[in-house]
Design an enzyme around this catalytic site. Structure first.
Site, PDB file in Angstrom:
ATOM      1  N   TYR A 151       1.357  -1.331  -0.063  1.00  0.00           N
ATOM      2  CA  TYR A 151      -0.099   0.140   0.285  1.00  0.00           C
ATOM      3  C   TYR A 151       0.657   1.259  -0.213  1.00  0.00           C
ATOM      4  CZ  TYR A 151      -3.647   3.333   1.954  1.00  0.00           C
ATOM      5  OH  TYR A 151      -4.550   4.092   1.873  1.00  0.00           O
ATOM      6  N   LYS A 155       1.446   4.158  -3.284  1.00  0.00           N
ATOM      7  CA  LYS A 155       1.093   5.261  -2.058  1.00  0.00           C
ATOM      8  C   LYS A 155       2.169   6.213  -2.659  1.00  0.00           C
ATOM      9  CE  LYS A 155      -3.202   4.725  -1.417  1.00  0.00           C
ATOM     10  NZ  LYS A 155      -4.279   4.898  -2.261  1.00  0.00           N
TER      11      LYS A 155
HETATM   12  N1  NAD Z   1     -10.408   5.284   4.234  1.00  0.00           N
HETATM   13  C1  NAD Z   1      -8.991   5.940   4.731  1.00  0.00           C
HETATM   14  O1  NAD Z   1      -8.768   6.305   6.132  1.00  0.00           O
HETATM   15  C2  NAD Z   1      -8.099   6.596   3.767  1.00  0.00           C
HETATM   16  C3  NAD Z   1      -7.375   6.763   4.292  1.00  0.00           C
HETATM   17  C4  NAD Z   1      -6.414   7.500   3.255  1.00  0.00           C
HETATM   18  C5  NAD Z   1      -6.611   7.380   1.384  1.00  0.00           C
HETATM   19  N2  NAD Z   1      -7.856   5.816   1.267  1.00  0.00           N
HETATM   20  C6  NAD Z   1      -7.519   5.758  -0.677  1.00  0.00           C
HETATM   21  O2  NAD Z   1      -8.950   6.569  -0.735  1.00  0.00           O
HETATM   22  C7  NAD Z   1      -9.772   5.322  -2.069  1.00  0.00           C
HETATM   23  C8  NAD Z   1     -10.562   5.630  -1.334  1.00  0.00           C
HETATM   24  O3  NAD Z   1     -10.375   3.824  -0.584  1.00  0.00           O
HETATM   25  P1  NAD Z   1     -11.776   4.445   0.838  1.00  0.00           P
HETATM   26  O4  NAD Z   1     -10.968   4.315   2.189  1.00  0.00           O
HETATM   27  O5  NAD Z   1     -12.844   5.068   0.435  1.00  0.00           O
HETATM   28  O6  NAD Z   1     -12.196   2.763   0.320  1.00  0.00           O
HETATM   29  P2  NAD Z   1     -13.451   1.081   0.086  1.00  0.00           P
HETATM   30  O7  NAD Z   1     -13.441   0.576   0.522  1.00  0.00           O
HETATM   31  O8  NAD Z   1     -14.779   2.386   0.877  1.00  0.00           O
HETATM   32  O9  NAD Z   1     -13.051   1.784  -1.589  1.00  0.00           O
HETATM   33  C9  NAD Z   1     -12.309   1.474  -2.506  1.00  0.00           C
HETATM   34  C10 NAD Z   1     -13.418   0.816  -3.732  1.00  0.00           C
HETATM   35  O10 NAD Z   1     -12.537   0.579  -4.783  1.00  0.00           O
HETATM   36  C11 NAD Z   1     -13.299  -0.736  -5.409  1.00  0.00           C
HETATM   37  N3  NAD Z   1     -12.512  -1.732  -5.390  1.00  0.00           N
HETATM   38  C12 NAD Z   1     -11.608  -2.046  -5.021  1.00  0.00           C
HETATM   39  N4  NAD Z   1     -11.377  -3.057  -6.017  1.00  0.00           N
HETATM   40  C13 NAD Z   1     -11.305  -2.599  -7.358  1.00  0.00           C
HETATM   41  C14 NAD Z   1     -10.839  -3.090  -8.422  1.00  0.00           C
HETATM   42  N5  NAD Z   1     -10.156  -4.736  -8.316  1.00  0.00           N
HETATM   43  N6  NAD Z   1     -10.999  -2.409  -9.390  1.00  0.00           N
HETATM   44  C15 NAD Z   1     -12.717  -1.665  -9.392  1.00  0.00           C
HETATM   45  N7  NAD Z   1     -12.425  -1.638  -8.521  1.00  0.00           N
HETATM   46  C16 NAD Z   1     -12.480  -2.071  -6.913  1.00  0.00           C
HETATM   47  C17 NAD Z   1     -14.338  -0.457  -4.333  1.00  0.00           C
HETATM   48  O11 NAD Z   1     -14.852  -2.059  -4.444  1.00  0.00           O
HETATM   49  C18 NAD Z   1     -14.565   0.776  -3.634  1.00  0.00           C
HETATM   50  O12 NAD Z   1     -15.754   0.531  -4.007  1.00  0.00           O
HETATM   51  C19 NAD Z   1      -8.270   4.627  -1.520  1.00  0.00           C
HETATM   52  O13 NAD Z   1      -7.173   4.727  -2.640  1.00  0.00           O
HETATM   53  C20 NAD Z   1      -7.118   4.704  -0.581  1.00  0.00           C
HETATM   54  O14 NAD Z   1      -6.530   3.426  -0.111  1.00  0.00           O
HETATM   55  C21 NAD Z   1      -8.479   6.074   2.016  1.00  0.00           C
END
Ligand code: NAD
Length: 256
Positions: A151, A155
């Protein structure tokens, strides 16, 4: 920032069936943009329809599916103005035990897919002399934590991709920026809270306070809508001078 709503645009957003992606799609639709919401989870269909977006099902670990998603947006809407690379997953294990399959899946989804989507969407943005690429990175694009090798590598790589796209797009009206949030209240984090609570024999609230917010100055989780507001700003006409930047929304984590 909502006052910065720009001209109606065409946006392709990935990872839209929940969390940050869902909030971005909703916000863009409210602003009057046309949105192709791309996710491998069929639940994304209902989420997209509810917001007023069009759903395209694709597993973005597959390079051909990335190209198909862009082709679908071009076929339906005739152009792509905004690309939001958001889809992401997490796998936690020490490097010694990290499964190669998980490493490859995470790099494919979170670094190779954003590259292929950027590459495929680029000609449309260049032809129109206007484009916005917004990469949802993480505080883990700036700092590391143990157990998250793939991860964190993906990133950090995303920041390099963002900066390169910014330099190449500068004279073509294309900007590229990354957003680096700390913990956002989404299913991805809910699962981590539950896992860590089991792993450390703690209550979930204790995991949030003692682990997730340990480095935070502002002691709360971030709302997906707060990230969507920043995405909307970076996607607006008003943000034309902002490019190659990494926007920390990390509750003060990296200020120390
Ligand atoms: N939640 C946090 O704390 C946080 C913090 C920093 C960054 N992020 C980043 O934000 C982004 C969204 O994360 P989130 O927290 O909303 O998570 P989430 O799990 O709610 O959303 C992730 C989405 O990606 C989709 N996905 C997963 N694998 C896939 C694939 N192979 N093909 C197409 N779609 C796919 C999932 O179905 C889901 O809709 C990510 O890149 C995550 O790394 C999240």
């Amino acid at each position: 920032m909502t006052d910065n709503a720009s001209t109606p645009r065409v946006a392709l957003v990935t990872g839209t069936s929940s969390g940050i992606g869902e909030a971005v799609v909703r916000h863009f639709c409210e602003q009057g943009h046309q949105v192709l919401a791309v996710d491998f989870n069929p639940a994304g269909q209902e989420v997209a329809e509810r917001a007023g977006a069009v759903f395209f099902q694709a597993d973005l670990t597959d390079g051909e599916a990335c190209k198909a998603a862009v082709a679908e947006a071009l076929k339906r809407f005739g152009r792509i103005d905004i690309l939001v690379n958001n889809a992401g997953i997490q796998h936690v294990a020490p490097i010694e035990e990290f499964p190669e399959s998980q490493w490859r899946r995470i790099i494919d989804l979170m670094l190779t897919a954003p590259f292929l989507l950027t590459q495929a969407a680029w000609p449309s943005m260049r032809e129109n002399g206007w484009g916005r690429i917004i990469n949802i990175a993480s505080v883990h694009a700036q700092v590391a934590s143990p157990g998250k090798a793939a991860y964190i590598s993906a990133k950090h790589g995303m920041i390099g991709l963002t900066k390169t796209a910014a330099l190449e797009g500068g004279d073509q009206g294309i900007t590229a920026n990354a957003i680096c949030p700390a913990y956002v209240k989404t299913p991805l984090v809910d699962n981590q809270i539950a896992d860590q609570a089991r792993m450390h024999g703690m209550e979930e609230q204790e995991v949030i306070e003692k682990i997730m917010l340990k480095n935070a100055a502002v002691k709360r989780l971030i709302e997906p809508s707060e990230v969507a507001e920043l995405v909307a700003y970076l996607a607006s006409d008003a943000a034309g001078a902002v490019t190659g930047a990494s926007w920390n929304m990390d509750l003060g984590w990296t200020a120390q």
